[in-house]
Design an enzyme around this catalytic site. Structure first.
Site, short mmCIF file in Angstrom:
data_model
loop_
_atom_site.label_atom_id
_atom_site.label_comp_id
_atom_site.label_asym_id
_atom_site.label_seq_id
_atom_site.Cartn_x
_atom_site.Cartn_y
_atom_site.Cartn_z
N PHE A 11 23.84 15.90 10.59
CA PHE A 11 24.93 16.70 10.05
C PHE A 11 24.51 17.40 8.77
O PHE A 11 23.86 16.80 7.91
CB PHE A 11 26.13 15.81 9.70
CG PHE A 11 26.75 15.09 10.85
CD1 PHE A 11 27.84 15.63 11.53
CD2 PHE A 11 26.27 13.85 11.25
CE1 PHE A 11 28.43 14.96 12.59
CE2 PHE A 11 26.85 13.16 12.31
CZ PHE A 11 27.94 13.72 12.98
N ASP A 12 24.92 18.64 8.63
CA ASP A 12 24.95 19.26 7.31
C ASP A 12 26.06 18.56 6.52
O ASP A 12 26.93 17.91 7.11
CB ASP A 12 25.24 20.76 7.47
CG ASP A 12 25.41 21.46 6.14
OD1 ASP A 12 24.53 21.31 5.28
OD2 ASP A 12 26.44 22.13 5.96
#
Length: 216
Positions: A11-12
Site C-alpha cells: 500500500f501507498d
C-alpha cells in the site's frame, strides 16, 4: 472478480490508507507563500501531490530546493496530528487481510519519521511486516526500486503481489515492478486521472480489496 494468486499486498500511505491531503496542501501553501507570495492557490498545488518534494521544489528553484523542503517538513510535522485522518474501512480491511494470512507492506515516498507519526496516530502500524520509505531507496516511485525492495524484504515475488495507491506513481511503480495494481477512487486528483494509467482494479472503498483477493 477474484484473484487467489495474490499473497502480498503493498500500500501507498498518503491518500491511500490515511487522509493527509489537507496536511500536504497546507504544507505546500505555507512554504510557497513564503517564497512566492500570492502566486499559488489550493488548486495549483494538487499536481504536487505524489512526486517527491525534491522533484517538485527543484523544478521551481534548484538553489532554494533544500530550504523549501526543510520549511515544508517542519510545518508538516507541526500540523500532522491535527490534520490527518484514516479513510473509511481501512482498519477493518487491514485486520481482515492480516487474519486471512496475507502479507502486508507499505511503500511510500515519505520519510520514516512522518510515516511513523501517521501509523501511530491511526493505529494501523501493527498490520505491516515492512515499511519502505524514501530513506530506504535511491529512486522513488514510479521507479520499481521501492516496490521490489519491499517484496524482497517480505520474501515475495512480483507475480503474487498487488500494489495499491492513489496516484499514478503507485500504479506505474507496480507495473514497472511486475505486480498487479489497484487504484483508489477517493484520490484527490479524481479516479479518471488514475484510470488513464490502467490499474488492474479500481477500489471504491478499501474493503473492495477483500473480494478481489478472495476474502469473504
Amino acid at each position: 472478480m477474484s484473484d487467489k494468486q495474490v499473497t502480498t499486498i503493498l500500500f501507498d500511505l498518503d491518500g491511500t490508507l490515511i487522509n493527509t491531503n489537507e496536511l500536504i496542501i497546507a504544507s505546500f501553501l505555507h512554504t510557497l507563500e513564503h517564497y512566492y507570495p500570492s502566486k499559488y492557490k489550493r488548486e495549483d498545488v494538487l499536481a504536487f501531490i505524489g512526486p517527491s518534494l525534491f522533484d517538485t521544489f527543484s523544478s521551481m528553484d534548484p538553489d532554494k530546493c533544500e530550504d523549501m523542503i526543510a520549511m515544508y517538513r517542519a510545518y508538516n510535522h507541526d500540523m500532522h496530528d491535527s490534520l490527518v485522518t484514516e479513510y473509511e474501512t481501512v482498519y477493518e480491511t487491514l485486520d481482515a487481510l492480516k487474519k486471512a494470512g496475507f502479507t502486508l507492506g507499505i511503500v511510500t515516498t515519505k520519510l520514516r519519521d512522518t510515516v511513523n507519526m501517521g501509523l501511530k496516530l491511526t493505529g494501523i502500524g501493527e498490520f505491516f511486516e515492512t515499511v519502505v520509505t524514501l530513506d530506504d531507496v535511491t529512486n522513488a516511485k514510479p521507479d520499481p526500486e521501492p516496490v521490489l525492495l519491499a517484496l524482497k524484504q517480505l520474501g515475495s515475488e512480483p507475480a503474487e503481489a498487488i500494489m495499491v495507491g492513489d496516484n499514478y506513481h503507485d500504479v506505474l511503480a507496480g507495473k514497472n515492478a511486475g505486480t498487479k495494481t489497484a487504484g483508489v477512487a477517493w484520490t484527490i486528483k479524481g479516479p479518471e486521472m488514475l484510470a488513464k494509467h490502467e490499474p488492474d482494479f479500481m477500489l471504491e472503498k478499501m474493503s473492495d480489496l477483500l473480494q478481489i483477493v478472495g476474502v469473504k
